[in-house]
Design a protein around this motif. Structure first.
Motif, PDB file in Angstrom:
ATOM      1  N   LEU A  63      88.746 -57.537   0.488  1.00 48.52           N
ATOM      2  CA  LEU A  63      90.065 -58.084   0.815  1.00 48.52           C
ATOM      3  C   LEU A  63      90.205 -58.353   2.307  1.00 48.52           C
ATOM      4  CD1 LEU A  63      92.253 -55.761  -1.433  1.00 48.52           C
ATOM      5  CD2 LEU A  63      91.746 -58.179  -1.827  1.00 48.52           C
ATOM      6  N   THR A  64      89.093 -58.613   2.978  1.00 48.12           N
ATOM      7  CA  THR A  64      89.178 -58.931   4.404  1.00 48.12           C
ATOM      8  C   THR A  64      90.118 -60.110   4.628  1.00 48.12           C
ATOM      9  OG1 THR A  64      86.933 -58.107   4.702  1.00 48.12           O
ATOM     10  CG2 THR A  64      87.837 -59.487   6.454  1.00 48.12           C
ATOM     11  N   ASP A  98      85.447 -42.086   9.810  1.00 52.22           N
ATOM     12  CA  ASP A  98      86.767 -41.830  10.379  1.00 52.22           C
ATOM     13  C   ASP A  98      87.624 -43.093  10.331  1.00 52.22           C
ATOM     14  OD1 ASP A  98      86.098 -39.178  11.076  1.00 52.22           O
ATOM     15  OD2 ASP A  98      85.155 -39.869  12.947  1.00 52.22           O
ATOM     16  N   GLY A  99      88.922 -42.900  10.460  1.00 54.59           N
ATOM     17  CA  GLY A  99      89.841 -44.022  10.596  1.00 54.59           C
ATOM     18  C   GLY A  99      90.081 -44.811   9.325  1.00 54.59           C
ATOM     19  N   LEU A 100      89.854 -44.191   8.171  1.00 53.31           N
ATOM     20  CA  LEU A 100      90.076 -44.887   6.911  1.00 53.31           C
ATOM     21  C   LEU A 100      91.392 -44.451   6.283  1.00 53.31           C
ATOM     22  CD1 LEU A 100      86.545 -44.552   5.221  1.00 53.31           C
ATOM     23  CD2 LEU A 100      87.376 -46.352   6.763  1.00 53.31           C
ATOM     24  N   ASN A 101      92.124 -45.404   5.756  1.00 51.67           N
ATOM     25  CA  ASN A 101      93.294 -45.107   4.937  1.00 51.67           C
ATOM     26  C   ASN A 101      92.894 -45.287   3.480  1.00 51.67           C
ATOM     27  OD1 ASN A 101      95.093 -44.639   7.106  1.00 51.67           O
ATOM     28  ND2 ASN A 101      95.303 -46.848   7.396  1.00 51.67           N
ATOM     29  N   LEU A 102      92.909 -44.197   2.729  1.00 50.70           N
ATOM     30  CA  LEU A 102      92.476 -44.210   1.338  1.00 50.70           C
ATOM     31  C   LEU A 102      93.681 -44.079   0.412  1.00 50.70           C
ATOM     32  CD1 LEU A 102      89.421 -41.741   1.485  1.00 50.70           C
ATOM     33  CD2 LEU A 102      89.440 -44.210   1.917  1.00 50.70           C
ATOM     34  N   SER A 147      90.923 -50.286   6.752  1.00 52.38           N
ATOM     35  CA  SER A 147      90.409 -49.845   8.042  1.00 52.38           C
ATOM     36  C   SER A 147      90.552 -50.975   9.044  1.00 52.38           C
ATOM     37  CB  SER A 147      88.936 -49.435   7.926  1.00 52.38           C
ATOM     38  OG  SER A 147      88.121 -50.576   7.772  1.00 52.38           O
ATOM     39  N   ARG A 148      90.183 -50.715  10.292  1.00 53.31           N
ATOM     40  CA  ARG A 148      90.240 -51.758  11.316  1.00 53.31           C
ATOM     41  C   ARG A 148      89.308 -52.914  10.991  1.00 53.31           C
ATOM     42  NH1 ARG A 148      89.792 -47.941  16.746  1.00 53.31           N
ATOM     43  NH2 ARG A 148      91.734 -46.758  16.419  1.00 53.31           N
ATOM     44  N   GLU A 149      88.212 -52.606  10.286  1.00 54.93           N
ATOM     45  CA  GLU A 149      87.203 -53.623   9.994  1.00 54.93           C
ATOM     46  C   GLU A 149      87.552 -54.484   8.790  1.00 54.93           C
ATOM     47  OE1 GLU A 149      86.428 -50.350  10.407  1.00 54.93           O
ATOM     48  OE2 GLU A 149      85.786 -50.590  12.505  1.00 54.93           O
ATOM     49  N   HIS A 168      80.828 -49.004   0.738  1.00 54.83           N
ATOM     50  CA  HIS A 168      81.722 -49.114   1.896  1.00 54.83           C
ATOM     51  C   HIS A 168      81.082 -50.003   2.968  1.00 54.83           C
ATOM     52  CE1 HIS A 168      84.529 -47.803   5.043  1.00 54.83           C
ATOM     53  NE2 HIS A 168      83.474 -47.556   5.803  1.00 54.83           N
ATOM     54  N   ARG A 169      79.827 -49.736   3.276  1.00 54.46           N
ATOM     55  CA  ARG A 169      79.131 -50.540   4.275  1.00 54.46           C
ATOM     56  C   ARG A 169      78.997 -51.995   3.817  1.00 54.46           C
ATOM     57  NH1 ARG A 169      76.108 -45.645   4.501  1.00 54.46           N
ATOM     58  NH2 ARG A 169      74.495 -46.508   3.121  1.00 54.46           N
ATOM     59  N   LEU A 170      78.707 -52.169   2.547  1.00 52.57           N
ATOM     60  CA  LEU A 170      78.598 -53.523   2.002  1.00 52.57           C
ATOM     61  C   LEU A 170      79.915 -54.286   2.116  1.00 52.57           C
ATOM     62  CD1 LEU A 170      77.399 -55.848   0.401  1.00 52.57           C
ATOM     63  CD2 LEU A 170      77.773 -54.522  -1.702  1.00 52.57           C
ATOM     64  N   ALA A 171      80.999 -53.635   1.714  1.00 53.17           N
ATOM     65  CA  ALA A 171      82.292 -54.314   1.700  1.00 53.17           C
ATOM     66  C   ALA A 171      82.735 -54.729   3.097  1.00 53.17           C
ATOM     67  CB  ALA A 171      83.354 -53.407   1.078  1.00 53.17           C
ATOM     68  N   LEU A 172      82.476 -53.888   4.084  1.00 57.32           N
ATOM     69  CA  LEU A 172      82.947 -54.175   5.442  1.00 57.32           C
ATOM     70  C   LEU A 172      81.971 -55.018   6.244  1.00 57.32           C
ATOM     71  CD1 LEU A 172      84.705 -50.843   6.456  1.00 57.32           C
ATOM     72  CD2 LEU A 172      85.651 -52.895   5.342  1.00 57.32           C
ATOM     73  N   SER A 173      80.800 -55.268   5.681  1.00 55.53           N
ATOM     74  CA  SER A 173      79.839 -56.137   6.370  1.00 55.53           C
ATOM     75  C   SER A 173      79.684 -57.480   5.684  1.00 55.53           C
ATOM     76  CB  SER A 173      78.455 -55.458   6.443  1.00 55.53           C
ATOM     77  OG  SER A 173      77.915 -55.307   5.146  1.00 55.53           O
TER      78      SER A 173
END
Length: 291
Positions: free
Chosen positions: A68-69, A233-237, A256-258, A284-289
């Motif tokens: 959902l970026t 860190d810095g994740l809203n779940l 997250s910020r990303e 998580h890494r896949l979704a934000l990259s």
């Protein structure tokens, strides 16, 4: 007239005739045309790297990932996303939605007891709390809401979706789903649509959206996806999980910020909880990259 006598299409038609106009709009976050070939290939690669391709092939694991970026252009990848699987406490998100709709419609009043039950039914998966909220909504009324065109979280003539057909506790089922005969079932696709719509603020009013987010935030159970993301860190779940015997479920919206994404998984295997924990970080890494 007893609605229990009208299974499948006839019963769904009766429900639609009874719906208020507020539930008759186009479905929220339909995810039509959201399939992304590149994301799908990378999801399948992660599953293979984790040795989970066999459970996927055997139908023991279903996963839906929605990036959902760009909220207006969600990107979807999934395996077995339309398989109806027993989901234990995950469908309590349907009860949460039902309470929010009834608050918006003026059929419920949010007093301290109801708010506490809503919070605890989600955050710590309190079964007695979930049953009390369900009874305040009404068993058949909740099914009406899930079937309503505005939500379309259950397709009686297709693959199913979110289903609550039994109180949480020892009471018997009162309406098993017509697709797989489950009392508490889900597909990862429909659960992912729920979180997608929540992220976009499409489910209910802003006030009720805040209530839903508050209940889903700060998960009280540190396992599965939550444990798998503990190093970040810095994740809203915003999350709801479930387990019963060999069935393990988890679902969450991560902001997250990303960027933001939705991840839902359903497993039917004694090792399912460990599978879900292992999935969280690489996806998580896949979704934000994702490009």
């Amino acid at each position: 007239m007893n609605a229990r006598r009208f299974p499948g299409r006839a019963w769904a038609a009766l429900l639609l005739m009874a719906l208020p106009l507020s539930l008759a709009a186009a479905p929220v976050c339909p995810l039509q045309g959201a399939d992304d070939a590149g994301l799908q290939e990378r999801l399948e690669a992660v599953l293979q790297d984790l040795g989970l391709d066999r459970p996927v092939a055997d139908g023991r694991l279903a996963v839906s990932l929605v990036v959902l970026t760009d909220p207006d252009q969600p990107r979807l990848a999934q395996v077995n996303g339309h398989d109806m699987i027993y989901a234990a406490s995950l469908p309590k998100i349907a009860i949460l939605l039902g309470a929010a709709v009834e608050l918006d419609e003026g059929r419920l009043e949010l007093d301290a007891d109801l708010e506490q039950d809503i919070q605890e039914m989600i955050r710590v998966s309190c079964n007695a709390c979930a049953t009390r909220v369900l009874e305040k909504i009404g068993r058949e009324r909740l099914l009406e809401i899930l079937h309503a065109p505005r939500f379309a979280f259950f397709d009686a003539e297709g693959s199913g979706g979110l289903r609550v057909g039994k109180p949480y506790g020892p009471s018997p089922a009162y309406r098993r789903d017509p697709v797989a005969g489950l009392s508490h079932g889900a597909t990862t696709f429909q659960a992912a649509r729920f979180y997608c719509a929540l992220a976009k603020g499409e489910l209910v009013s802003p006030e009720s959206t805040r209530l839903m987010r508050s209940a889903l935030a700060n998960p009280g159970l540190n396992h599965k996806f939550v444990k798998g993301l503990s190093a970040y860190d810095g994740l809203n779940l915003y999350r709801k999980s479930g387990s019963w015997k060999q069935f393990h479920a988890d679902s969450m919206l991560v902001e997250s910020r990303e960027g933001a994404y939705v991840l839902v998984a359903l497993a039917k295997d004694p090792a399912g909880s460990a599978w879900l924990e292992a999935l969280a970080a690489p996806l998580h890494r896949l979704a934000l990259s994702a490009d």
